[in-house]
Design a protein around this motif. Structure first.
Motif, PDB file in Angstrom:
ATOM      1  N   VAL A 220       0.852  -1.116  -0.153  1.00 18.33           N
ATOM      2  CA  VAL A 220      -0.189  -0.139  -0.081  1.00 18.33           C
ATOM      3  C   VAL A 220       0.767   1.113  -0.060  1.00 18.33           C
ATOM      4  O   VAL A 220       1.672   1.419   0.726  1.00 18.33           O
ATOM      5  N   LEU A 221       0.682   2.007  -1.115  1.00 21.42           N
ATOM      6  CA  LEU A 221       1.679   3.366  -1.105  1.00 21.42           C
ATOM      7  C   LEU A 221       0.613   4.421  -0.843  1.00 21.42           C
ATOM      8  O   LEU A 221      -0.402   4.597  -1.234  1.00 21.42           O
ATOM      9  N   GLY A 222       1.253   5.276   0.095  1.00 22.61           N
ATOM     10  CA  GLY A 222       0.340   6.564   0.599  1.00 22.61           C
ATOM     11  C   GLY A 222       1.292   7.833   0.320  1.00 22.61           C
ATOM     12  O   GLY A 222       2.387   7.691   0.892  1.00 22.61           O
ATOM     13  N   ALA A 223       0.787   8.809  -0.455  1.00 21.23           N
ATOM     14  CA  ALA A 223       1.483  10.159  -0.164  1.00 21.23           C
ATOM     15  C   ALA A 223       0.690  11.282  -0.657  1.00 21.23           C
ATOM     16  O   ALA A 223      -0.207  11.181  -1.732  1.00 21.23           O
TER      17      ALA A 223
ATOM     18  N   CYS B 182      -1.821  -1.433  -4.177  1.00 19.96           N
ATOM     19  CA  CYS B 182      -2.857  -0.081  -4.150  1.00 19.96           C
ATOM     20  C   CYS B 182      -2.234   1.251  -3.702  1.00 19.96           C
ATOM     21  O   CYS B 182      -1.079   0.889  -3.097  1.00 19.96           O
ATOM     22  N   SER B 183      -2.684   2.226  -4.137  1.00 17.17           N
ATOM     23  CA  SER B 183      -2.315   3.564  -3.564  1.00 17.17           C
ATOM     24  C   SER B 183      -3.402   4.605  -3.108  1.00 17.17           C
ATOM     25  O   SER B 183      -4.728   4.239  -3.551  1.00 17.17           O
ATOM     26  N   VAL B 184      -3.180   5.299  -2.068  1.00 18.18           N
ATOM     27  CA  VAL B 184      -3.833   6.308  -1.656  1.00 18.18           C
ATOM     28  C   VAL B 184      -3.355   7.715  -1.530  1.00 18.18           C
ATOM     29  O   VAL B 184      -1.930   7.922  -1.441  1.00 18.18           O
ATOM     30  N   SER B 185      -4.019   8.809  -1.444  1.00 17.20           N
ATOM     31  CA  SER B 185      -3.506   9.979  -1.542  1.00 17.20           C
ATOM     32  C   SER B 185      -4.444  11.239  -1.119  1.00 17.20           C
ATOM     33  O   SER B 185      -5.886  10.799  -1.250  1.00 17.20           O
ATOM     34  N   THR B 186      -3.860  12.277  -0.682  1.00 16.24           N
ATOM     35  CA  THR B 186      -4.768  13.381  -0.022  1.00 16.24           C
ATOM     36  C   THR B 186      -4.314  14.537  -0.799  1.00 16.24           C
ATOM     37  O   THR B 186      -3.131  14.445  -0.982  1.00 16.24           O
ATOM     38  N   ALA B 187      -5.120  15.478  -1.183  1.00 25.23           N
ATOM     39  CA  ALA B 187      -4.787  16.579  -1.655  1.00 25.23           C
ATOM     40  C   ALA B 187      -5.813  17.910  -1.191  1.00 25.23           C
ATOM     41  O   ALA B 187      -6.751  17.663  -0.635  1.00 25.23           O
TER      42      ALA B 187
ATOM     43  N   GLY C  75      -8.251   8.387  -3.751  1.00 27.26           N
ATOM     44  CA  GLY C  75      -7.881   9.822  -3.647  1.00 27.26           C
ATOM     45  C   GLY C  75      -8.628  10.619  -2.990  1.00 27.26           C
ATOM     46  O   GLY C  75     -10.170  10.733  -3.148  1.00 27.26           O
ATOM     47  N   VAL C  76      -8.401  11.509  -2.125  1.00 28.36           N
ATOM     48  CA  VAL C  76      -9.302  12.203  -1.143  1.00 28.36           C
ATOM     49  C   VAL C  76      -8.840  13.769  -1.182  1.00 28.36           C
ATOM     50  O   VAL C  76      -7.905  13.942  -1.068  1.00 28.36           O
ATOM     51  N   LEU C  77     -10.057  14.644  -1.547  1.00 32.53           N
ATOM     52  CA  LEU C  77      -9.732  16.109  -1.424  1.00 32.53           C
ATOM     53  C   LEU C  77     -10.089  16.584  -0.335  1.00 32.53           C
ATOM     54  O   LEU C  77     -11.324  16.406   0.409  1.00 32.53           O
TER      55      LEU C  77
END
Length: 222
Positions: free
Chosen positions: A80-83, A116-121, A149-151
């Motif tokens: 799991v990649l998160g950035a 899988c990957s997750v990100s916030t912006a 992806g979460v804004l």
């Protein structure tokens, strides 16, 4: 079975991305597997210098935490990649880590793993960062099961609101590792990528000596 989460945020426990990574790992653990979380900012990963030593010898002259981290990845079944979104991409430590994976890509060392990957912006392009990280996983030979992806967009509760979706992603990751979900299109893409790098190693045995030996050992070069 082991799932490894790698979070690349400098904000420690205040990281919104960290909340998502933890939620994915929580979902994975609910399926009865072991999960481990790594804070990439706690490690020292030097920049790739493009020396090519990894292709020739399989060894990198940089003395840092990369080899230990990569060994932990190799010993996992899921990644799991998160950035967070840092100017439409990942923070520098994650990019430095990616750049050090060149020989792993040439040898498709992570074939058979799932990720899988997750990100916030703050306002936009979290999905673009997820897509980028997932593309790196694919390039490594990892089968990608999805992403999130979460804004934030002025909503501090956004990561908590997305926790359910993140947990479901973790469950899907485990089910994929177990073979309950199939990805025939990605399987074919990985086959073609491996064939390409086999041919590359054969075309210049001296420059890519380690890669050539790797594929010989795997029985893919006769």
């Amino acid at each position: 079975m082991k799932i490894l989460g790698i979070n690349a945020s400098p904000r420690g426990n205040e990281s919104n991305t960290l909340q998502l990574v933890k939620a994915v790992l929580k979902g994975a653990e609910s399926e009865g597997v072991e999960a481990e979380l790594i804070d990439l900012y706690s490690l020292r990963i030097e920049y790739c210098t493009g020396c090519g030593a990894c292709y020739a010898t399989g060894e990198c002259p940089q003395l840092d935490d990369f080899e230990e981290l990569f060994e932990r990845i190799q010993n996992s079944d899921g990644i799991v990649l998160g950035a967070p979104n840092y100017i439409n991409s990942v923070p520098a430590p994650m990019k430095a880590f990616f750049d050090r994976l060149s020989d792993a890509i040439h040898c498709q060392m992570l074939t058979g793993k799932f990720g899988c990957s997750v990100s916030t912006a703050g306002g936009s392009k979290a999905d673009a960062v997820v897509e980028y990280m997932n593309s790196v996983l694919m390039t490594l030979g990892v089968t990608v099961v999805g992403g999130l992806g979460v804004l934030m967009a002025g909503n501090p509760a956004a990561p908590q609101q997305a926790a359910g979706s993140a947990e479901e992603l973790g469950k899907k990751l485990v089910k994929s590792v177990r073979g309950e979900i199939k990805y025939p299109d990605q399987d074919e893409a990985h086959r073609q990528t491996t064939a390409y790098f086999c041919q590359l190693a054969q075309s210049d045995k001296e420059r890519f000596a380690h890669d050539y030996d790797w594929y010989v050992q795997k029985g893919l070069i006769k």
